[in-house]
Design a protein around this motif. Structure first.
Motif, PDB file in Angstrom:
ATOM      1  N   THR A  20     104.283 -26.899  11.954  1.00  0.00           N
ATOM      2  CA  THR A  20     103.480 -27.328  10.814  1.00  0.00           C
ATOM      3  C   THR A  20     103.792 -28.766  10.419  1.00  0.00           C
ATOM      4  O   THR A  20     102.880 -29.569  10.187  1.00  0.00           O
ATOM      5  N   GLU A  42     100.498 -27.227   4.246  1.00  0.00           N
ATOM      6  CA  GLU A  42     101.293 -26.452   5.202  1.00  0.00           C
ATOM      7  C   GLU A  42     101.706 -25.135   4.544  1.00  0.00           C
ATOM      8  O   GLU A  42     102.012 -25.100   3.353  1.00  0.00           O
ATOM      9  N   ILE A  74      97.527 -26.005   7.850  1.00  0.00           N
ATOM     10  CA  ILE A  74      98.308 -25.708   9.047  1.00  0.00           C
ATOM     11  C   ILE A  74      99.258 -24.578   8.688  1.00  0.00           C
ATOM     12  O   ILE A  74     100.082 -24.707   7.776  1.00  0.00           O
ATOM     13  N   VAL A  75      99.123 -23.479   9.395  1.00  0.00           N
ATOM     14  CA  VAL A  75      99.845 -22.269   9.008  1.00  0.00           C
ATOM     15  C   VAL A  75     100.579 -21.697  10.215  1.00  0.00           C
ATOM     16  O   VAL A  75     100.040 -21.658  11.326  1.00  0.00           O
TER      17      VAL A  75
END
Length: 569
Positions: free
Chosen positions: A220, A236, A210-211
């Motif tokens: 995130t 993340e 998750i960026v």
């Protein structure tokens, strides 16, 4: 440069489908684009390319001919028309031979396949080649870098040649372009299809990255918590290293258009078969120029527009905050789903009790709206505060909004709070007893969805808001005001009735529980797995901890159902 509309998004989707070898889908989208914008030369050329790949020579020639009428001196169009003649077996060209004919036939066949691994040169490889060239040119010791990256250079050799073909065509060097094209033909025949080995299905839990390139986002942490509740292995980050892309099953990128390099890295990941999910918090094409986030996220430059459209073209799924924006994306051919950002209980910040104070703090927070939104109700707010000496107006995050009341509200009834990070937002909201959510009507206001109201509910704050679709559907925890008279009446009512405020706060808190990170797990699980190949889904389903429930864990009450709208496309 015009901002993206449904037509822009459909055009970007068509280009992505064409590059992926999904010719039938690309043709349908491009026909719609050309019908709506007959003078769009690039769309006509792409449609001609799609028809040529499908073997429809007459249709391809017609589209190329129309494009040539619009741009007579274009060498790339002339080259395409010559290619049609070659396919027809027309007049011989100096470079035509049996190997070329076989190659064109093979290429047309390959483009017709649904498996994008059969495409000889992908646009992602061209982007990689361009990035590699840039690294070499700017390296302190280019020779050492070349020696170190020989295997990568060999693999990207066709893409490097394609870059030179494009450069030669731009400069009008047709002879050079045709000679390089012959080299590409030879490389195509030497290398067969692509030689790209089949990737074995990954085992174990879902691997997700998750960026969010914009620092300070709460996205995130909340989304990671939601997926971890389903047993996913989640990283993340604020950046994406292309060489690590294949470590993941899915990459969920929030507002990736803020960083052009992020978009390029996503293209590399997509080419490697990684599922791409793009998250958008609002309609950035309508983000007000005075919004504090406009310089980071607004589509105010050609580069940002290109990055935004490219990211959408790469997405297997787009997650939005509102059904209004999701529907716009669906009309453009994208898969879209509504999942509000929500909030995370971890850490306890949202559950901290408010400290007792002598004043009733009427709050406004910059972010959803701007000082121009607040200016619409300036007189109503000023009169209400002056009429209640125990009320203090607390303005957070925008000095211009604070200055709106410099001549209207006594200094001892005004308070300015500086902007804070998303992680500190619960502490900031704890300074309020009642929150205002005015917005100018329009596409941007509708695109925000219920997220501002969810946060107010999570913190137990009653609210007074503009009657957007989301505010009406949410219906719990606050009141809406249709016009200036209603703003004045409802605001005074809330300031004078503590019991009403308490009831609204309790109702809003209860409704917000359906959007806490743990409760969003099923929704994010479905979003993250929607584009995974069947072989990978089977390995996930093999583990009881990873098996998706047939029904959402969140038992949606009617109001929640209305907020989600058409959440699943």
């Amino acid at each position: 440069m015009p901002l993206p509309t449904a037509l822009h998004l459909r055009r970007a989707q068509a280009r992505a489908e064409l590059h992926a070898g999904r010719i039938d889908t690309a043709r349908e989208l491009l026909r719609a684009v050309v019908s709506a914008a007959p003078e769009d030369i690039e769309a006509r050329l792409w449609l001609g390319d799609a028809e040529l790949a499908a073997g429809n020579l007459t249709a391809a020639e017609q589209h190329y001919g129309t494009a040539q009428d619009l741009r007579p001196a274009a060498h790339d169009i002339s080259a395409r028309l010559r290619l049609v003649q070659v396919e027809r077996g027309g007049s011989a060209q100096p470079w035509r031979n049996e190997a070329t004919d076989r190659d064109l036939s093979d290429l047309r066949r390959d483009l017709g396949q649904l498996d994008d691994t059969l495409t000889f040169i992908s646009e992602a490889d061209v982007r990689r080649a361009a990035m590699l060239l840039d690294e070499i040119v700017n390296a302190r010791e280019p020779a050492a870098l070349i020696a170190e990256r020989l295997s990568e250079i060999d693999r990207l050799l066709p893409a490097l040649v394609e870059l030179n073909v494009r450069a030669a065509r731009r400069e009008g060097q047709d002879d050079v372009a045709e000679a390089l094209s012959q080299l590409l033909v030879s490389l195509r025949l030497q290398r067969g299809d692509t030689g790209r080995p089949a990737t074995p299905a990954r085992q174990g839990p879902l691997r997700a990255l998750i960026v969010a390139p914009v620092g300070g986002s709460s996205f995130t942490g909340i989304t990671a918590a939601a997926l971890r509740a389903h047993g996913a292995d989640v990283d993340e980050s604020v950046a994406l290293a292309p060489e690590r892309a294949t470590e993941y099953d899915v990459i969920i990128a929030h507002e990736p258009h803020a960083d052009a390099q992020m978009t390029q890295a996503l293209a590399v990941a997509a080419a490697e078969g990684v599922a791409i999910v793009i998250s958008l918090a609002c309609d950035y094409a309508r983000l007000p120029a005075e919004h504090p986030a406009f310089h980071r996220l607004g589509l105010g430059s050609a580069e940002r527009v290109e990055s935004f459209v490219t990211a959408l073209g790469l997405a297997d799924l787009v997650v939005t905050a509102s059904e209004t924006m999701a529907e716009t994306l669906r009309e453009a051919g994208h898969r879209a789903r509504v999942i509000p950002t929500g909030w995370a209980r971890a850490g306890g910040a949202w559950d901290l009790p408010r400290e007792p104070r002598a004043t009733l703090n009427l709050g406004w927070l910059a972010g959803p709206g701007t000082h121009l939104d607040l200016a619409q109700i300036r007189r109503e707010v000023g009169r209400a505060v002056r009429a209640h000496p125990d009320v203090r107006l607390a303005i957070a995050g925008d000095p211009l909004a604070y200055q709106l009341f410099a001549q209207m509200v006594p200094d001892n009834q005004r308070l300015y709070l500086p902007p804070v990070s998303a992680a500190d937002r619960p502490y900031l909201l704890a300074q309020f007893d009642l929150i205002l959510q005015p917005l100018r009507s329009g596409a941007y206001a509708e695109s925000l969805g219920a997220q501002p109201l969810i946060e107010a509910g999570a913190r137990g704050l009653p609210w007074l808001a503009t009657p957007t679709t989301a505010a009406r559907a949410w219906g719990q925890g606050g009141l809406v005001a249709e016009d200036s008279e209603a703003w004045s009446a409802q605001l005074n009512r809330l300031l004078e009735q503590p019991q009403l405020r308490a009831e609204l706060a309790a109702a809003g808190r209860q409704a917000a529980l359906a959007f806490e990170a743990g409760a969003l797990g099923d929704h994010w699980w479905r979003a993250a797995t929607t584009a995974l190949p069947l072989s990978r889904l089977k390995t996930l389903a093999g583990s009881p901890a990873q098996t998706p429930d047939p029904e959402p864990a969140v038992r949606a009450e009617p109001l929640v159902t209305r907020v989600w709208g058409g959440a699943v496309s």
